[in-house]
Design a protein around this motif. Sequence first.
Motif, short mmCIF file in Angstrom:
data_model
loop_
_atom_site.label_atom_id
_atom_site.label_comp_id
_atom_site.label_asym_id
_atom_site.label_seq_id
_atom_site.Cartn_x
_atom_site.Cartn_y
_atom_site.Cartn_z
N THR A 69 6.00 -9.85 7.77
CA THR A 69 6.98 -9.05 8.49
C THR A 69 6.63 -7.57 8.47
O THR A 69 6.91 -6.83 9.40
N LEU A 70 6.01 -7.11 7.38
CA LEU A 70 5.59 -5.72 7.25
C LEU A 70 4.10 -5.64 6.97
O LEU A 70 3.54 -6.54 6.33
N SER A 71 3.48 -4.55 7.43
CA SER A 71 2.09 -4.28 7.02
C SER A 71 2.13 -3.48 5.72
O SER A 71 3.17 -2.92 5.35
N LEU A 72 0.99 -3.40 5.05
CA LEU A 72 0.92 -2.63 3.81
C LEU A 72 1.24 -1.16 4.09
O LEU A 72 1.93 -0.50 3.31
N GLU A 73 0.75 -0.64 5.24
CA GLU A 73 0.98 0.76 5.59
C GLU A 73 2.47 1.05 5.76
O GLU A 73 2.96 2.12 5.42
N GLN A 74 3.21 0.10 6.32
CA GLN A 74 4.65 0.27 6.47
C GLN A 74 5.36 0.22 5.12
O GLN A 74 6.40 0.86 4.94
N ALA A 75 4.79 -0.55 4.19
CA ALA A 75 5.45 -0.75 2.91
C ALA A 75 5.29 0.42 1.95
O ALA A 75 6.16 0.64 1.10
N GLU A 129 -0.67 9.96 2.99
CA GLU A 129 -0.57 8.55 3.35
C GLU A 129 -0.32 8.37 4.84
O GLU A 129 -0.94 7.53 5.49
N VAL A 130 0.57 9.19 5.41
CA VAL A 130 0.93 9.04 6.82
C VAL A 130 -0.27 9.29 7.73
O VAL A 130 -0.53 8.53 8.67
N TYR A 131 -1.03 10.34 7.44
CA TYR A 131 -2.09 10.73 8.36
C TYR A 131 -3.47 10.20 7.99
O TYR A 131 -4.35 10.12 8.84
N PHE A 132 -3.67 9.82 6.72
CA PHE A 132 -5.00 9.36 6.30
C PHE A 132 -4.99 7.98 5.64
O PHE A 132 -6.04 7.45 5.29
N GLN A 137 -5.18 2.56 1.76
CA GLN A 137 -6.60 2.25 1.86
C GLN A 137 -7.25 2.13 0.48
O GLN A 137 -8.08 1.26 0.23
N MET A 138 -6.84 3.00 -0.43
CA MET A 138 -7.37 2.93 -1.79
C MET A 138 -6.92 1.65 -2.48
O MET A 138 -7.71 1.00 -3.19
N ALA A 139 -5.66 1.26 -2.26
CA ALA A 139 -5.14 0.03 -2.87
C ALA A 139 -5.88 -1.20 -2.34
O ALA A 139 -6.21 -2.11 -3.10
N ILE A 140 -6.13 -1.22 -1.02
CA ILE A 140 -6.85 -2.35 -0.43
C ILE A 140 -8.26 -2.44 -1.01
O ILE A 140 -8.74 -3.54 -1.35
N TYR A 141 -8.92 -1.29 -1.16
CA TYR A 141 -10.27 -1.27 -1.72
C TYR A 141 -10.29 -1.80 -3.15
O TYR A 141 -11.12 -2.65 -3.51
N ILE A 142 -9.35 -1.32 -3.97
CA ILE A 142 -9.29 -1.75 -5.38
C ILE A 142 -8.97 -3.24 -5.46
O ILE A 142 -9.58 -3.98 -6.26
N ALA A 283 -1.03 -9.32 -1.31
CA ALA A 283 0.12 -8.45 -1.05
C ALA A 283 0.72 -7.93 -2.35
O ALA A 283 1.00 -6.74 -2.49
N ALA A 284 0.92 -8.83 -3.32
CA ALA A 284 1.52 -8.45 -4.59
C ALA A 284 0.65 -7.41 -5.31
O ALA A 284 1.15 -6.40 -5.79
N ILE A 285 -0.64 -7.67 -5.36
CA ILE A 285 -1.54 -6.77 -6.07
C ILE A 285 -1.63 -5.42 -5.38
O ILE A 285 -1.59 -4.36 -6.02
N SER A 286 -1.75 -5.43 -4.06
CA SER A 286 -1.90 -4.17 -3.32
C SER A 286 -0.68 -3.27 -3.46
O SER A 286 -0.81 -2.07 -3.70
#
Length: 374
Positions: A69-75, A129-132, A137-142, A283-286
Amino acid sequence: MLLAFLLFMLSIDMLTVSLVQFNSEFAQQLFQATNNPFVGLFIGLLMTALIQSSSTVTAMVVAVVAAGTLSLEQAVPLVMGANIGTTITSTLVAFSFIMKKNEFKKALSAGVLHDIFNILTVLVLFPLEVYFGFLSQMAIYITNTFFDTTVTDNGNYTYNVLFTRPVTMWLVNLISQPLISLLLAIALVFASIKFLSVSVFRVFMSPSYNNASKHIFQRPYIAFLYGIFFTAAVQSSTVTSSLIVPAVANRKVSLVKAFPFIIGANIGTCITAAIAAIYKTEAAISIAIVHFLFNFFGALLFLPFPAIRKIPVKLSTYLGRESVRTRFVGFAYIVFTFFIIPFLLIYFNKDGDIRQMGINQIQKPQTEEVFKAP
């Protein structure tokens, strides 16, 4: 003091469970109004101020992200807002000293210090976070680099639940009326705050506490580590930050020395990251990593630099001083910061979207189970 402490934790936990059960459909609709990250920030703040548990709101966010329902960026803005909203309790604890002028000034300064620290951290990290996509992105990478996320998401997310949860669930099920449970929880919160402030004051007057206090708050980094340890132990920054308020009010600890402890409490509550990793769901980890990164960069920004560390202290001291001159200032601060401003901004910006995130619209999944109290 131990009995008061347990009652306080039980009341906070009962408030959490009662509110989650009371109107889960409203929570689901509220989460889906987050195309505008600015609105998402204030939704996280408002929900956490009401539920009084950033961990529960974060757990809800994880489940909704996993459901699609939500993307990580929205969350991410929701998590940032949750960090601010959870600090309202320490400010409420300060009002137990309202009849004592000098103590109230120091207590309110200590209570709002946690608020101001998180607000300043949001002011720095939110635009990044909003503009970059700095945190997401760092959470997804980790997550992709260091964690195994091959296990299928099953929607069962229970973040750092307080150890009082079995008693809480027994009481809520016994009452079986969410509204009555909610009213009882609110009454318990205020009763336990008063009980806690009185009992903690007696402990602070003992010589043994004076010796422990000198050790805990001796140096900024020692206080920071103790803040992490105590908060990780009780799994609630709300509880540990609230205990600092009577200490400052009774002149057992200065505001400057208490601040590193509060910064450590913010890190300690991120034990959720370790618990989320157990589920091995992306999702939980990110989201848990976003929660940790937000508090980590906040600590990195303020802790090493004494001059910067004094900024939140001076702001909170000023607010405490003004609240003593006009008692209405303290009440107005709570109502406007945690309720009126978030509600108005959510209402007037609910249809706006200030960034294009390329989110694929997914048909609404069956997420009723997501919002049941953990």
